[in-house]
Design a protein around this motif. Structure first.
Motif, PDB file in Angstrom:
ATOM      1  N   SER A  47       0.860  -1.191   0.000  1.00 47.91           N
ATOM      2  CA  SER A  47       0.000   0.000   0.000  1.00 47.91           C
ATOM      3  C   SER A  47       0.892   1.236   0.000  1.00 47.91           C
ATOM      4  O   SER A  47       2.080   1.163   0.313  1.00 47.91           O
ATOM      5  CB  SER A  47      -0.936   0.011   1.218  1.00 47.91           C
ATOM      6  N   HIS A  48       0.304   2.354  -0.372  1.00 48.64           N
ATOM      7  CA  HIS A  48       1.015   3.637  -0.385  1.00 48.64           C
ATOM      8  C   HIS A  48      -0.027   4.753  -0.318  1.00 48.64           C
ATOM      9  O   HIS A  48      -1.216   4.518  -0.585  1.00 48.64           O
ATOM     10  CB  HIS A  48       1.909   3.770  -1.619  1.00 48.64           C
ATOM     11  N   PRO A  49       0.387   5.961   0.014  1.00 50.27           N
ATOM     12  CA  PRO A  49      -0.575   7.058   0.186  1.00 50.27           C
ATOM     13  C   PRO A  49      -1.027   7.718  -1.115  1.00 50.27           C
ATOM     14  O   PRO A  49      -1.733   8.723  -1.080  1.00 50.27           O
ATOM     15  CB  PRO A  49       0.185   8.052   1.065  1.00 50.27           C
ATOM     16  N   HIS A  50      -0.654   7.155  -2.250  1.00 49.86           N
ATOM     17  CA  HIS A  50      -0.986   7.736  -3.552  1.00 49.86           C
ATOM     18  C   HIS A  50      -2.238   7.077  -4.127  1.00 49.86           C
ATOM     19  O   HIS A  50      -2.473   5.897  -3.919  1.00 49.86           O
ATOM     20  CB  HIS A  50       0.160   7.516  -4.534  1.00 49.86           C
ATOM     21  N   THR A  51      -3.023   7.833  -4.880  1.00 52.19           N
ATOM     22  CA  THR A  51      -4.058   7.231  -5.714  1.00 52.19           C
ATOM     23  C   THR A  51      -3.354   6.660  -6.936  1.00 52.19           C
ATOM     24  O   THR A  51      -2.443   7.282  -7.489  1.00 52.19           O
ATOM     25  CB  THR A  51      -5.097   8.286  -6.143  1.00 52.19           C
ATOM     26  N   GLN A  52      -3.767   5.457  -7.342  1.00 55.68           N
ATOM     27  CA  GLN A  52      -3.146   4.781  -8.484  1.00 55.68           C
ATOM     28  C   GLN A  52      -4.225   4.333  -9.457  1.00 55.68           C
ATOM     29  O   GLN A  52      -5.231   3.762  -9.046  1.00 55.68           O
ATOM     30  CB  GLN A  52      -2.362   3.562  -7.993  1.00 55.68           C
ATOM     31  N   ASP A  66      -7.768  -4.494  -2.047  1.00 56.97           N
ATOM     32  CA  ASP A  66      -8.544  -4.530  -0.806  1.00 56.97           C
ATOM     33  C   ASP A  66      -9.153  -5.910  -0.554  1.00 56.97           C
ATOM     34  O   ASP A  66     -10.313  -6.042  -0.184  1.00 56.97           O
ATOM     35  CB  ASP A  66      -9.615  -3.439  -0.831  1.00 56.97           C
ATOM     36  N   PRO A  82      -5.917   5.663  -1.960  1.00 57.90           N
ATOM     37  CA  PRO A  82      -4.764   5.723  -1.070  1.00 57.90           C
ATOM     38  C   PRO A  82      -4.872   4.710   0.071  1.00 57.90           C
ATOM     39  O   PRO A  82      -5.950   4.495   0.633  1.00 57.90           O
ATOM     40  CB  PRO A  82      -4.805   7.152  -0.528  1.00 57.90           C
ATOM     41  N   ASN A  83      -3.735   4.073   0.360  1.00 58.76           N
ATOM     42  CA  ASN A  83      -3.555   3.173   1.503  1.00 58.76           C
ATOM     43  C   ASN A  83      -4.265   1.833   1.400  1.00 58.76           C
ATOM     44  O   ASN A  83      -4.223   1.065   2.360  1.00 58.76           O
ATOM     45  CB  ASN A  83      -3.906   3.887   2.811  1.00 58.76           C
ATOM     46  N   ARG A 104       5.239   9.568  -7.085  1.00 55.85           N
ATOM     47  CA  ARG A 104       5.937   8.663  -6.154  1.00 55.85           C
ATOM     48  C   ARG A 104       7.408   9.030  -6.149  1.00 55.85           C
ATOM     49  O   ARG A 104       8.193   8.558  -6.963  1.00 55.85           O
ATOM     50  CB  ARG A 104       5.757   7.198  -6.594  1.00 55.85           C
TER      51      ARG A 104
END
Length: 108
Positions: A47-52, A66, A82-83, A104
């Motif tokens: 996971s990361h705080p960016h929208t992808q 998810d 995000p996340n 990123r």
């Protein structure tokens, strides 16, 4: 600021066995990245705080977002908030084109 990227100027970095990436274009608020996969290669759950947003340009993948896994082939896309935990498994050689917002910085 660089407006254009040519294939001969693109540097590929191995990120895992059978998986490499190339940063195609970026600004602080957005980034475009290509991910190349060999058959069976894994984009590990993360996971990361960016929208992808990802586009399947070649191949077929089992994509998990998810906790839900869906099989996607060429021409399909998916989005990750995000996340959220997400990852892929390449069912055949493939190419994903990913957009991240914001950029990123860990890829630079």
């Amino acid at each position: 600021m660089q407006h254009y990227t040519q294939p001969e100027d693109t540097a590929w970095t191995e990120v895992a066995p059978g998986n490499s990436r190339a940063v195609l274009s970026h600004r602080p608020e957005m980034m475009l990245v290509a991910f190349r996969f060999e058959e069976g290669a894994i984009g590990a759950l993360h996971s990361h705080p960016h929208t992808q947003v990802s586009y399947v340009a070649e191949g077929a993948f089992d994509v998990t977002v998810d906790g839900v896994t869906t099989r996607l082939a060429r021409g399909s896309s998916f989005i990750v908030a995000p996340n959220l935990v997400h990852g892929v498994v390449a069912l055949e050689p493939g190419l994903l084109i990913d957009t991240f917002t914001p950029r990123r910085d860990d890829f630079l």
